[in-house]
Enzyme design. Sequence first.
Site, PDB file in Angstrom:
ATOM      1  N   ASP A  17      -2.768  -8.958  -1.523  1.00 32.34           N
ATOM      2  CA  ASP A  17      -2.170  -7.675  -2.272  1.00 32.34           C
ATOM      3  C   ASP A  17      -0.637  -7.913  -2.031  1.00 32.34           C
ATOM      4  O   ASP A  17      -0.318  -8.825  -1.198  1.00 32.34           O
ATOM      5  CB  ASP A  17      -2.517  -6.432  -1.874  1.00 32.34           C
ATOM      6  CG  ASP A  17      -2.223  -5.279  -2.760  1.00 32.34           C
ATOM      7  OD1 ASP A  17      -1.411  -5.664  -3.981  1.00 32.34           O
ATOM      8  OD2 ASP A  17      -2.775  -4.196  -2.927  1.00 32.34           O
TER       9      ASP A  17
HETATM   10  C1  BGC Z   1      -0.891  -2.982  -5.787  1.00 29.85           C
HETATM   11  C2  BGC Z   1      -1.875  -3.835  -6.391  1.00 29.85           C
HETATM   12  C3  BGC Z   1      -1.280  -4.311  -7.635  1.00 29.85           C
HETATM   13  C4  BGC Z   1      -0.134  -5.256  -7.087  1.00 29.85           C
HETATM   14  C5  BGC Z   1       0.945  -5.809  -8.217  1.00 29.85           C
HETATM   15  C6  BGC Z   1       0.382  -3.617  -5.195  1.00 29.85           C
HETATM   16  O1  BGC Z   1       1.135  -2.682  -4.709  1.00 29.85           O
HETATM   17  O2  BGC Z   1      -1.832  -2.312  -4.574  1.00 29.85           O
HETATM   18  O3  BGC Z   1      -2.898  -3.173  -7.021  1.00 29.85           O
HETATM   19  O4  BGC Z   1      -2.096  -5.380  -8.178  1.00 29.85           O
HETATM   20  O5  BGC Z   1       1.074  -4.207  -6.427  1.00 29.85           O
HETATM   21  O6  BGC Z   1       1.696  -4.801  -8.787  1.00 29.85           O
END
Ligand code: BGC
Length: 795
Positions: A253
């Site tokens: 993530d």
């Molecule tokens: C979120 C993800 C997301 C990623 C990219 C993170 O903060 O938890 O779900 O895909 O950011 O935006």
Amino acid sequence: MKFLYVLTIVFMTTVTMSAQNETIKLQVEQLVSQLTLEEKVSLCSGRDDWSTQPIDRLDIPWIWMADGPHGLRRAPATNKAGYGDQHPATCFPTASALSATWDVDLIYKVGQALGEECQALGVNVLLDPGVNIKRSVLGGRNFEYFSEDPILSGELGAAYINGVQSQGVGTSLKHFAANNVETMRMFMNSDVDNRTLHEIYLTPFEIAVKKAQPWTVMACYNRVQGEYGTQSPYLLTKLLKEEWGFEGIVISDWFAVIDRVEALKAGMHIEMPRVSDVNDEILLQAMKDGKVEEEILDNLVKEILTIVLKAKSLDKDNVDQNVKEHHRFAREVHGQAITLLKNDNNVLPLTKKKYKKIAIIGEFAANPRYQGNGSSEVKPTQLDNVLDIIEEEYGKVVRVSYAQGYNLKDDNDYSMIEEAVNLAKESDIALVFAGLPLHYESEGIDRKHIDMPAAHNKLMAEVAKVQGNTVAVLTNGSAVAMPWINDVSTVLETWLGGQAGAGAVADVIFGTVNPSGKLAESFPVKLADTPAAFNFPGEQGEVLYGERIFVGYRYYDEKQIDALFPFGHGLSYTTFEYSNLKVSQNEISDKDILNVSVTIKNTGSVAGKETVQLYVSDVASSLQRPEKELKRFKKVSLKPGESKQIEFELLGRDFSYYDAKRSIWIAESGEFELLVAASSKDIRETASVRLNSTQKVPLMVDEYTFVKELWDNKDTRELLKQYMPNWINGWVPEGKTMDEADIPGFFLEHPLIKFPYITHDELSHSDVKELIGKCKEVYYIPEFKTYEEKENVSF
Ligand code: BGC
């Protein structure tokens, strides 16, 4: 002839695909042998916010990843964050609405449409779906997740992935794993026991991986049982790859990586996004110092390149984003999600015959809330609102007036209520649009309570006092309390309906679409009734999953608490009759397939759709089990008077629990009830089956095994008789055999290690060790027996 043609096409496609895979495999092998160590390390992190690292020297391309889940949030360039300036894309209903459709075919089609938009905008991997369980009603991202139930979440997740990937676009199954709280999200430890982890939190991921092979899996921010999701060898390698057969790559993530070296060793391929050069340097140094074998890096790089080359080989030129058609489709989808929770006296649907003057009350009708806050925010290609749609499409049928009712910028502004009440009084029906404003539901922040703004609740209560036909039309991504529930006649849960949701709401209100949504999450009366009430969001970085397997309806069943609206509930403008539940066998083994069929009839006067739910209940079990667990579901469309037979297949796993001591699923012999239901609280048909397990379960004996376990097993009982005959004989009543010894439960519930003392050294410490060695090969067939039954067991 046609069949032969289809068969030939399928055969040709399979042959072409496997030839393509072979070519990619060869290419990857060649490339890896040419890459320098520095280049290999660099491939293990992103190039910038949204792309992977290219290597120009060897013509290794980069691919574009972008959020999801209910639409594409594609930044103008891969090095731009993409908040506010993202490219317009179709905003579909969010996951809590999609799941209320309970329709895997429809979700597959949503996936196809999303994949098509990705191809049109040059995106190779859509960063979704999220199949985390809605453990608490307060979860800030509940609007982005499917359900409180693992099977429903997993099946919908798999359908979504298959749909997107059918377009040659990858997905990222997230957030792996046990990511159920937003508070302190970068550090929080999900303190969850192993059985619960497998039965509730891992099962949706397992289903999605096995049924859909997402190209990527996204490792979570949080820790699971004390270990960061990005650096857990158990989750990323042992489970995901070795047990579930995952063939893709793991990405982090965004900013989730803590220790880059440990993450690599655990099986995490790409750190996203590019933060700085620091982690690459740390990794390179670790490689040079021999802290990680180069073979480990090589294997990960091969897997990265396989996905990159596959994505590029499936890139399509000149794909149309198809925005008009997708807008139409988004409306259709939302029409299947809207959930009619209550409809006293059939106040809805709204017809000209019943009502002439319609009051539309509430700012949401003019200024819709259609998605959640955070990384999933889509910039819609167009945005409808209910007021305009009703006026444009249904305006000729009825006379519509509007009152704002509240101010979305001030939760406690009651100044507009009086005007709304007056309008309601002079109308034939009041449609009150209320719910949660955008800032109530957000990634990164959990909710503190489940109340709607005070002004919304007061408005609803006041309108209901003067208007008998008050319809609460709710907009929210997760459960809310409804203090006015007994005062309104109707509640229409419309979720967060996406850019075309307004049209669907109008369609359902006017009966053009018959509502068929059902709750994929329980709605509690109050927060204190909810399973995680004492353990959410946790404290000091720890969140205890104290309710264990009793999540959602499993908890309400166990505690005998009535939910405001139970899991699986949703009404229709027609009625359905369930009959004729049949099972293919009354006795099965864990290796058999049990066929279950039931007939559903539309007994009303309009066409409608019903979701049939099949729950399994273990009548008696060695471990504590929920009263019932959802195992299968099917949505069926029926014309008035029409009947259809629904078929389900159940497998051994559907009867099993996860034995954390042995790390295996166990289908125990015994009676099971099958419950065919219209909701978790509306059981329509039941049948019983007996399962005869063929599983051979290791006894797993050590010094701390209770002697009871050895006494209950016929093989190990013989050993006990050999090793401590005097002590056992001391408990044999006159004229009885050793097997009938009346050993008090008190002694049996002591571990082996205590027996040298209990038997006054008849069983010595070295005997204990020897005995344990002899027990290693002992297996048993699992079956729960009560104390009384055990008394009568003959060995
Ligand atoms: C979120 C993800 C997301 C990623 C990219 C993170 O903060 O938890 O779900 O895909 O950011 O935006």
